[in-house]
Design a protein around this motif. Structure first.
Motif, PDB file in Angstrom:
ATOM      1  N   PHE A 316      -2.339 -14.290  -9.899  1.00  0.00           N
ATOM      2  CA  PHE A 316      -1.919 -13.525  -8.730  1.00  0.00           C
ATOM      3  C   PHE A 316      -1.872 -12.027  -8.984  1.00  0.00           C
ATOM      4  N   GLN A 317      -2.743 -11.532  -9.868  1.00  0.00           N
ATOM      5  CA  GLN A 317      -2.886 -10.098 -10.053  1.00  0.00           C
ATOM      6  C   GLN A 317      -3.320  -9.455  -8.733  1.00  0.00           C
ATOM      7  N   ASN A 318      -2.857  -8.243  -8.489  1.00  0.00           N
ATOM      8  CA  ASN A 318      -3.197  -7.580  -7.234  1.00  0.00           C
ATOM      9  C   ASN A 318      -2.958  -6.086  -7.361  1.00  0.00           C
ATOM     10  N   SER A 319      -3.458  -5.339  -6.381  1.00  0.00           N
ATOM     11  CA  SER A 319      -3.242  -3.889  -6.376  1.00  0.00           C
ATOM     12  C   SER A 319      -2.513  -3.459  -5.104  1.00  0.00           C
ATOM     13  N   LEU A 320      -1.620  -4.334  -4.619  1.00  0.00           N
ATOM     14  CA  LEU A 320      -0.796  -3.989  -3.466  1.00  0.00           C
ATOM     15  C   LEU A 320       0.356  -3.095  -3.895  1.00  0.00           C
ATOM     16  N   LYS A 321       0.831  -2.274  -2.969  1.00  0.00           N
ATOM     17  CA  LYS A 321       2.012  -1.470  -3.254  1.00  0.00           C
ATOM     18  C   LYS A 321       3.199  -2.398  -3.511  1.00  0.00           C
ATOM     19  N   TYR A 322       4.130  -1.946  -4.316  1.00  0.00           N
ATOM     20  CA  TYR A 322       5.233  -2.809  -4.727  1.00  0.00           C
ATOM     21  C   TYR A 322       6.033  -3.339  -3.538  1.00  0.00           C
ATOM     22  N   GLY A 323       6.273  -2.489  -2.545  1.00  0.00           N
ATOM     23  CA  GLY A 323       7.007  -2.936  -1.365  1.00  0.00           C
ATOM     24  C   GLY A 323       6.272  -4.037  -0.624  1.00  0.00           C
ATOM     25  N   GLU A 324       4.948  -3.914  -0.548  1.00  0.00           N
ATOM     26  CA  GLU A 324       4.124  -4.929   0.090  1.00  0.00           C
ATOM     27  C   GLU A 324       4.142  -6.228  -0.713  1.00  0.00           C
ATOM     28  N   GLN A 325       4.111  -6.111  -2.033  1.00  0.00           N
ATOM     29  CA  GLN A 325       4.181  -7.316  -2.861  1.00  0.00           C
ATOM     30  C   GLN A 325       5.495  -8.052  -2.634  1.00  0.00           C
ATOM     31  N   ALA A 326       6.594  -7.300  -2.598  1.00  0.00           N
ATOM     32  CA  ALA A 326       7.898  -7.919  -2.388  1.00  0.00           C
ATOM     33  C   ALA A 326       7.911  -8.706  -1.084  1.00  0.00           C
ATOM     34  N   ARG A 327       7.312  -8.138  -0.049  1.00  0.00           N
ATOM     35  CA  ARG A 327       7.303  -8.793   1.266  1.00  0.00           C
ATOM     36  C   ARG A 327       6.364 -10.002   1.285  1.00  0.00           C
ATOM     37  N   ILE A 328       5.157  -9.838   0.813  1.00  0.00           N
ATOM     38  CA  ILE A 328       4.138 -10.883   0.939  1.00  0.00           C
ATOM     39  C   ILE A 328       4.369 -12.022  -0.042  1.00  0.00           C
ATOM     40  N   LEU A 329       4.755 -11.717  -1.271  1.00  0.00           N
ATOM     41  CA  LEU A 329       4.982 -12.787  -2.252  1.00  0.00           C
ATOM     42  C   LEU A 329       6.172 -13.662  -1.862  1.00  0.00           C
ATOM     43  N   ARG A 330       7.086 -13.121  -1.076  1.00  0.00           N
ATOM     44  CA  ARG A 330       8.206 -13.939  -0.600  1.00  0.00           C
ATOM     45  C   ARG A 330       7.807 -14.838   0.568  1.00  0.00           C
ATOM     46  N   MET A 331       6.552 -14.775   0.991  1.00  0.00           N
ATOM     47  CA  MET A 331       6.031 -15.733   1.959  1.00  0.00           C
ATOM     48  C   MET A 331       5.583 -17.022   1.259  1.00  0.00           C
ATOM     49  N   ILE A 332       5.555 -17.014  -0.075  1.00  0.00           N
ATOM     50  CA  ILE A 332       5.193 -18.206  -0.833  1.00  0.00           C
ATOM     51  C   ILE A 332       6.357 -19.197  -0.763  1.00  0.00           C
ATOM     52  N   PRO A 333       6.133 -20.427  -0.354  1.00  0.00           N
ATOM     53  CA  PRO A 333       7.214 -21.414  -0.264  1.00  0.00           C
ATOM     54  C   PRO A 333       7.955 -21.542  -1.593  1.00  0.00           C
ATOM     55  N   GLY A 334       9.278 -21.407  -1.519  1.00  0.00           N
ATOM     56  CA  GLY A 334      10.115 -21.474  -2.704  1.00  0.00           C
ATOM     57  C   GLY A 334      10.481 -20.108  -3.264  1.00  0.00           C
ATOM     58  N   LEU A 335       9.770 -19.058  -2.814  1.00  0.00           N
ATOM     59  CA  LEU A 335      10.032 -17.703  -3.320  1.00  0.00           C
ATOM     60  C   LEU A 335      10.597 -16.796  -2.227  1.00  0.00           C
ATOM     61  N   GLU A 336      11.142 -17.387  -1.173  1.00  0.00           N
ATOM     62  CA  GLU A 336      11.634 -16.594  -0.041  1.00  0.00           C
ATOM     63  C   GLU A 336      12.720 -15.597  -0.456  1.00  0.00           C
ATOM     64  N   ASN A 337      13.519 -15.958  -1.455  1.00  0.00           N
ATOM     65  CA  ASN A 337      14.600 -15.080  -1.913  1.00  0.00           C
ATOM     66  C   ASN A 337      14.419 -14.697  -3.384  1.00  0.00           C
ATOM     67  N   ALA A 338      13.188 -14.683  -3.820  1.00  0.00           N
ATOM     68  CA  ALA A 338      12.898 -14.463  -5.236  1.00  0.00           C
ATOM     69  C   ALA A 338      13.158 -13.023  -5.661  1.00  0.00           C
ATOM     70  N   THR A 339      13.567 -12.884  -6.908  1.00  0.00           N
ATOM     71  CA  THR A 339      13.666 -11.583  -7.568  1.00  0.00           C
ATOM     72  C   THR A 339      12.481 -11.458  -8.515  1.00  0.00           C
ATOM     73  N   PHE A 340      11.710 -10.394  -8.355  1.00  0.00           N
ATOM     74  CA  PHE A 340      10.532 -10.200  -9.192  1.00  0.00           C
ATOM     75  C   PHE A 340      10.871  -9.260 -10.348  1.00  0.00           C
ATOM     76  N   LEU A 341      10.680  -9.764 -11.550  1.00  0.00           N
ATOM     77  CA  LEU A 341      10.971  -8.974 -12.746  1.00  0.00           C
ATOM     78  C   LEU A 341       9.833  -8.008 -13.041  1.00  0.00           C
ATOM     79  N   ARG A 342       8.654  -8.320 -12.546  1.00  0.00           N
ATOM     80  CA  ARG A 342       7.511  -7.427 -12.682  1.00  0.00           C
ATOM     81  C   ARG A 342       6.551  -7.721 -11.548  1.00  0.00           C
ATOM     82  N   TYR A 343       6.013  -6.680 -10.941  1.00  0.00           N
ATOM     83  CA  TYR A 343       5.023  -6.863  -9.891  1.00  0.00           C
ATOM     84  C   TYR A 343       3.613  -6.826 -10.488  1.00  0.00           C
ATOM     85  N   GLY A 344       2.662  -7.293  -9.700  1.00  0.00           N
ATOM     86  CA  GLY A 344       1.273  -7.303 -10.145  1.00  0.00           C
ATOM     87  C   GLY A 344       0.708  -5.896 -10.222  1.00  0.00           C
TER      88      GLY A 344
END
Length: 477
Positions: A316-344
């Motif tokens: 899931f490497q990507n070049s999205l802005k961090y704010g966008e990653q936080a929003r979109i990756l939380r659309m993954i089932p099970g990660l709706e309230n996830a805390t990301f220790l590192r973004y892509g």
């Protein structure tokens, strides 16, 4: 005996140092971190795993397995460290990054034949009669050193974009929405699987298409005659996303050239709405115990540490802005309230044009006392980089004794990988992982006789290991 100077403390450099030192050579290992870092590294540790924590498949008679088996028979020090710090990952070899680096550092610091120097190397003395040099400074080689390499080779280095996958805090995964499984039940069920329905997948793709991406800076572009690049290495540090890569600074730039084996997810999605479902989100072989069926799409999470307190999003490497990653990756089932220790992240990597520059013993054709190892040589992947360092260390040890090293046999995985980077078609050369496509195929009559691909691969592995053992015995190293 000549001394051996190794530049780079990533994966290839430490393996080369330990190989040469164990063969009685005096080794100097130079690493520029922490005096100067890169936009991708987070520590100054030896053998830091920047992207994922996986050293690929351990499935018997697979190409990555064969490469590792050859390395184990040659006493690969980093592979021993990986085995000792492995974490559950199904049929793959994955490690606890921190423990792996700690173990490698201990091996280096404790070896009486290795002197560690924390320094940035900006000059290569190709005429030093007393030194064999191994350049293993990696795909993020600093600008001064890259320019020095260009001076020696007389050619421009190529470039591609490589990637870093996001990491999530395990405690913030909604375990009621996910399930543990290994694809096709191969190995143990060590992966967390996040299943998508068709509407969830379609919404995810739409969000990905509309997401704001990081604009690649001029320092990340590939040189061309129309767009001069500027040297930003002396500017103050910026944020992790905006800090410049330490690639060679030459004249000019052109649009991004992605490495096809490690595309960012938004680039994969751009190529078709279902492309991700047949790539990193492939659901095949991942039966959901709640439904008894494969999901429409699936994201896999792989354990990062022995404590299992964090997981990375596989592929899931990507070049999205961090704010966008936080929003979109939380659309993954099970990660709706996830805390990301590192973004892509996606960053520029550089490598030399090995087919025109290197011999089969990894020496520069025009400067035989200088060897190139690791990703800078055109191999791609952690295991491949370590393997390249293993060979370079052994070749350098032979040269230090005044002997001409014998290349690894073409029949072997190590020999085939080196043969590819030194004999590839020059116009479209790209880095390579180890695959059976690189190995010598079976004879035509044997291929016709043996229809089963797994059996053909078994025979290829068997003869590769036999050739490897013979080479180890005959090389007198």
């Amino acid at each position: 005996m000549k001394k051996i100077h190794i530049i780079g403390g990533g994966l290839a450099g430490p393996e080369a140092a330990l190989q040469a030192a164990s063969l009685g050579c005096q080794v100097i290992l130079s690493e520029m971190r922490p005096l100067r870092s890169t936009e991708a590294h987070q520590t100054s540790d030896f053998a830091e795993l920047v992207c994922s924590n996986s050293l690929k498949s351990e499935s018997e008679n697979s190409a990555p397995w064969l490469l590792k088996q050859e390395m184990r028979r040659a006493n690969s020090f980093l592979l021993q460290a990986a085995d000792a710090t492995s974490v559950p990952a199904g049929h793959a070899l994955a490690v606890d990054r921190a423990l792996f680096s700690e173990r490698v550092a201990a091996l280096i610091v404790q070896h009486p034949n290795i002197e560690v120097r924390r320094e940035e190397i900006t000059h290569l003395n190709e005429n030093d009669p007393n030194t064999i040099t191994i350049l293993a400074s990696g795909p993020l080689t600093s600008s001064p050193l890259a320019q020095e390499l260009q001076r020696l080779t007389g050619t421009e280095q190529l470039a591609f974009y490589d990637s870093i996958s996001p990491i999530v805090d395990a405690a913030t995964i909604d375990m009621d929405k996910v399930y543990f499984a290994a694809r096709w039940d191969k190995g143990t069920a060590d992966y967390i699987n996040c299943p998508f329905t068709k509407p969830e997948y379609e919404a995810f793709i739409d969000a990905l298409a509309a997401a704001e991406k990081i604009q690649h800076k001029s320092w990340e572009q590939i040189p061309t005659a129309e767009h001069p690049a500027t040297d930003v290495s002396s500017r103050p540090e910026r944020s992790e996303v905006e800090r410049p890569a330490s690639g060679p600074v030459t004249a000019t730039t052109k649009p991004p050239q992605y490495f096809e084996g490690c595309l960012p997810i938004e680039e994969i999605a751009r190529r078709g709405r279902d492309t991700l479902r047949f790539g990193p989100m492939k659901p095949a072989g991942l039966t959901d115990p709640k439904t008894g069926r494969w999901p429409y799409a699936c994201v896999q999470l792989r354990q990062e540490t022995l404590r299992a307190d964090s997981y990375n999003l596989v592929g899931f490497q990507n070049s999205l802005k961090y704010g966008e990653q936080a929003r979109i990756l939380r659309m993954i089932p099970g990660l709706e309230n996830a805390t990301f220790l590192r973004y892509g992240q996606v960053h520029r990597n550089t490598y030399i044009h090995a087919p025109s520059l290197l011999t089969e013993t990894l020496q520069l054709k025009q400067h035989l006392s200088i060897l190139i190892a690791g990703q800078l040589s055109g191999v791609e992947g952690y295991t491949e980089s370590i393997a390249s360092g293993l060979l370079a260390g052994r070749y350098a040890a032979a040269l230090a004794r005044g002997e001409q090293p014998t290349p690894a046999p073409r029949l072997t995985a190590n020999g085939s990988l080196t043969h590819y980077i030194t004999h590839a078609e020059t116009k479209h050369f790209q880095p390579a992982n180890i695959t059976f496509d690189l190995l010598v195929p079976l004879e035509e009559d044997l291929r016709k006789k043996i229809r089963d691909k797994k059996e053909r691969h078994r025979i290829q592995c068997e003869r590769a290991l036999e050739a490897w053992d013979t080479w180890l015995n005959d090389s007198r190293l």
